[in-house]
Design a protein around this motif. Structure first.
Motif, mmCIF file in Angstrom:
data_model
loop_
_atom_site.group_PDB
_atom_site.id
_atom_site.type_symbol
_atom_site.label_atom_id
_atom_site.label_comp_id
_atom_site.label_asym_id
_atom_site.label_seq_id
_atom_site.Cartn_x
_atom_site.Cartn_y
_atom_site.Cartn_z
ATOM 1 N N ARG A 1 -6.478 5.291 7.006
ATOM 2 C CA ARG A 1 -6.168 4.748 5.673
ATOM 3 C C ARG A 1 -7.443 4.432 4.898
ATOM 4 N N SER B 1 -8.446 6.434 1.404
ATOM 5 C CA SER B 1 -8.457 5.671 0.145
ATOM 6 C C SER B 1 -9.662 6.025 -0.718
ATOM 7 N N PHE C 1 -0.122 6.504 -0.672
ATOM 8 C CA PHE C 1 -0.855 7.668 -1.164
ATOM 9 C C PHE C 1 0.153 8.666 -1.749
#
Length: 348
Positions: A127, A131, A152
Motif C-alpha cells: 500500500r 500510494s 486505489f
C-alpha cells in the motif's frame, strides 16, 4: 532531443518464459521516446537478446547508477508483490520502488497481479509504495478488488501477453500430428505421487488419441527435469521442445490441438492461439484465469487419485471442447492493449 530513460523492474533474466514474454511485451508497448534499462539476473543475455541496456538486479552500485540517470521506474508485469513463495520478494520490489520514489522518479505499477499477501507487513508495504505511483494497472479482477478496497483506482485489463505477437517455430510442423502440449513446473503441490499419476494419465491419453506429446519447459531450471522424467515414460511419442524466444514460445501453441498447463502464461499463450486448454492450478492466479475463461481443470491439491479419471477428462476436452472464439480473443487482445495506453498517457 534526449530520450526519457526508464528502469524496468521484474523477474527478468531468470529463464522464465512467462516473465520474458512480459518483458518483450513491455518493450513493444513503450513509447519510442523511452530508452529502457532492464534490471536482470543475466544482464549480458538480456542486452544481447533484446538490444537494450541492462544491469545486474542484485548489484547495489548498478541499481543506484541506473536510478541516478533515469526519469521513470516501472514494475514490469507479473506477481511481484506476493509473499506466498518468498518473503524477500515483496521487500525487494517494494524497496526498489520506494528508493525510486525517494529519488523523485515517476513510478508506474504495470500489469500487476497483486498477492497473495499473507503477512500484514507485506500488505502495508504494498500500500505504501502504490500510494506513490503515478499510474497502476492490474491484470485480474482479484487484484483490482484488493486495490479498490485500499482506495486505489487501478486500470484493469487482461495480461499483456495476450497482445504478444507469436512467431513460427522451426521444425514444429515436421513433428507427428495431432499434437498436445504439456507444461508442468516444480511445486510443492506437484508431489512425486501426483506427478506419477499425471504421467500415467498422459500415457493412457496418448494411447487413446495417438497424439504426439510436446513437453514445454517454460523455465528450464524448474521444468526441464519434470519434462525429462515424463518423456522417459512416453517413449517415442513425445519430444521436449525449448526456446528462449517468447514469441516462439507462444508460437508453439499454433501447432497443437490442446494444451495441458500449470503455468499461467502457457494457458494464456495457448488460448490466444486458439488452442483448447486444460488447467492444473497451483496458484490463485491460475484459478482466476480458469474462472475468467471458463477453462476446465483441477486445483492440484484436489487432483483425482485415479489416472483413468484424469485421462478421461482430458479425452473429453480433446474430443468435445472448443477453443476460445476469435471474437473473444480479439477482445482480450484489444483490452490488453489498455496497458499500453496507460504507459503512453503516464509517460508523455
Amino acid at each position: 532531443m534526449s530520450k526519457t530513460k526508464a528502469v524496468l523492474c521484474g523477474y527478468y533474466g531468470k529463464g522464465n518464459g512467462g516473465d520474458e514474454a512480459l518483458l518483450m511485451t513491455l518493450l513493444q508497448m513503450l513509447p519510442e521516446t523511452v530508452e529502457p534499462i532492464v534490471l536482470s539476473a543475466n544482464p549480458k543475455a538480456t542486452q544481447k537478446f533484446y538490444g537494450v541496456a541492462s544491469c545486474n538486479r542484485t548489484s547495489a552500485f548498478s541499481l543506484l547508477q541506473a536510478l541516478k540517470i533515469s526519469d521513470i521506474f516501472i514494475w514490469g508485469g507479473g506477481s511481484l508483490m506476493q509473499d506466498a513463495t518468498s518473503f524477500t520478494s515483496p521487500v525487494y520490489y517494494a524497496g526498489l520502488m520506494a528508493l525510486a520514489q525517494q529519488r523523485g522518479l515517476k513510478t508506474i505499477a504495470w500489469a500487476q497481479g497483486i498477492g497473495p499477501l499473507n503477512r500484514s507487513f507485506s500488505r502495508w508495504l504494498t500500500r505504501q509504495v502504490l500510494s506513490g505511483c503515478t499510474a497502476i494497472s492490474v491484470r485480474d479482477r482479484a487484484s483490482a478488488e484488493l486495490l479498490t478496497n485500499w482506495n486505489f483506482t487501478p486500470l484493469v485489463a487482461p495480461d499483456p501477453v495476450w497482445a504478444l505477437e507469436s512467431s513460427a517455430v522451426s521444425g514444429l510442423w515436421d513433428l507427428p500430428a495431432p499434437r498436445v502440449a504439456v507444461t508442468l513446473r516444480s511445486h510443492l503441490l506437484l508431489t512425486p505421487q501426483r506427478l506419477q499419476t499425471l504421467t500415467k494419465a498422459l500415457i493412457e491419453f496418448q494411447a487413446a488419441t495417438q497424439c504426439f506429446i510436446l513437453l514445454v519447459p517454460f523455465q528450464q531450471s524448474q521444468d526441464l527435469a519434470i519434462a525429462k522424467q515424463i518423456a522417459a515414460q512416453l517413449k517415442n511419442c513425445s519430444q521436449i521442445i525449448t526456446t528462449q524466444n517468447p514469441k516462439e514460445l507462444k508460437g508453439i501453441f499454433r501447432g497443437v490441438e490442446m494444451a495441458i498447463g500449470m503455468r499461467l502464461h502457457s494457458l494464456i499463450m495457448a488460448a490466444a492461439e486458439e488452442c483448447r486448454c486444460f488447467a492444473l492450478s497451483y496458484d490463485p492466479k491460475v484459478t482466476q484465469l480458469m474462472e475468467e475463461l471458463d477453462l476446465p481443470g483441477w486445483e492440484l491439491a484436489h487432483l483425482p487419485e485415479a489416472a483413468s479419471t484424469i485421462s478421461m477428462a482430458w479425452l473429453e476436452n480433446y474430443t468435445n471442447a472448443e477453443a476460445l472464439d476469435k471474437t473473444r480473443i480479439e477482445s482480450l487482445i484489444d483490452r490488453a492493449l489498455l496497458h499500453q495506453e496507460l504507459l503512453i498517457n503516464s509517460i508523455n
